[in-house]
Design a protein around this motif. Sequence first.
Motif, short mmCIF file in Angstrom:
data_model
loop_
_atom_site.label_atom_id
_atom_site.label_comp_id
_atom_site.label_asym_id
_atom_site.label_seq_id
_atom_site.Cartn_x
_atom_site.Cartn_y
_atom_site.Cartn_z
N ASN A 1 0.82 -1.21 0.00
CA ASN A 1 0.00 0.00 0.00
C ASN A 1 0.87 1.27 0.00
OD1 ASN A 1 0.86 0.31 2.65
ND2 ASN A 1 -1.18 0.33 3.52
N TRP A 2 0.20 2.40 -0.08
CA TRP A 2 0.90 3.68 -0.17
C TRP A 2 1.74 3.94 1.08
CZ3 TRP A 2 2.14 6.40 -4.16
CH2 TRP A 2 2.74 7.65 -3.94
N LEU B 1 -5.84 6.87 -16.15
CA LEU B 1 -5.84 5.51 -15.64
C LEU B 1 -5.92 4.55 -16.82
CD1 LEU B 1 -6.17 3.55 -13.13
CD2 LEU B 1 -8.63 3.69 -13.60
N THR C 1 -6.60 0.61 -17.79
CA THR C 1 -7.15 -0.66 -17.33
C THR C 1 -7.13 -1.62 -18.51
OG1 THR C 1 -9.41 0.08 -17.86
CG2 THR C 1 -8.64 0.42 -15.58
N VAL D 1 -7.65 11.06 -8.24
CA VAL D 1 -7.11 10.15 -7.22
C VAL D 1 -6.97 10.90 -5.90
CG1 VAL D 1 -5.90 8.76 -8.94
CG2 VAL D 1 -4.69 10.59 -7.77
N LEU E 1 -8.90 5.24 -5.57
CA LEU E 1 -9.44 5.49 -6.89
C LEU E 1 -10.96 5.43 -6.78
CD1 LEU E 1 -7.15 2.93 -8.79
CD2 LEU E 1 -6.68 5.35 -8.39
N ARG F 1 -2.42 -3.14 -8.50
CA ARG F 1 -3.71 -3.84 -8.52
C ARG F 1 -4.68 -3.02 -7.67
NH1 ARG F 1 -2.56 -8.51 -10.77
NH2 ARG F 1 -0.59 -9.56 -10.46
N ALA F 2 -5.91 -2.97 -8.13
CA ALA F 2 -6.95 -2.22 -7.42
C ALA F 2 -7.91 -3.18 -6.75
CB ALA F 2 -7.69 -1.30 -8.39
N ARG G 1 -8.93 0.59 -3.54
CA ARG G 1 -7.67 0.86 -2.86
C ARG G 1 -6.55 0.33 -3.77
NH1 ARG G 1 -7.91 -2.42 1.73
NH2 ARG G 1 -8.92 -0.77 2.88
N ALA G 2 -5.54 1.15 -4.00
CA ALA G 2 -4.44 0.75 -4.87
C ALA G 2 -3.39 -0.04 -4.09
CB ALA G 2 -3.80 1.98 -5.50
N LEU H 1 0.36 -1.23 -4.77
CA LEU H 1 1.41 -0.85 -5.70
C LEU H 1 2.32 -2.02 -6.05
CD1 LEU H 1 2.54 2.39 -3.82
CD2 LEU H 1 0.61 2.10 -5.38
#
Length: 157
Positions: free
Chosen positions: A4-5, A31, A33, A47, A56, A96-97, A123-124, A126
């Motif tokens: 995560n971030w 973005l 996809t 974002v 996102l 991945r989201a 939620r992203a 990374l």
Amino acid sequence: MPTNWAAFHTAEPALATTVEERFSQHTHHVLATLRRDGSPRTSGIEVRFHDGELWLGMMPHSVKALDLKRDPRFALQANPGEGTGMGGGDVRISGRATEVHDGPLKAAYMKEVEPPEQFHLFRAELTDVTRTFVEDETYLVVEVWQPGKPVRVIKRT
């Protein structure tokens, strides 16, 4: 392994701060996809960095949301802005989201923004962060971060 971030920010605070600053310069970004047939789709998106996560948010049943529900892989590029300055460089995030259905998490997100009554929230997670910029008007510098690895710096003349 995606992260995560907050974990990225802890591992590489200077790069994470630069990336956040680049995304904060403009509201709309791009973005990418994957469509059902595997071909890429690009869409505009806003974002948010909040509570240690990259969020996102999307309109209900938007094609980008449907793409992510089917295949969570994405690439996100900060808006380069007008002209060629790109203050802070060109930044991209891949990962991945994961869609969030949790009521309290969505409520906390809603306090930060005013989304429509119904919306998709992802939620992203990374898998890599890349920053490209020009140094001293001479070098093209590429910084690449991946979870569990130090930032790799490539300089080209």
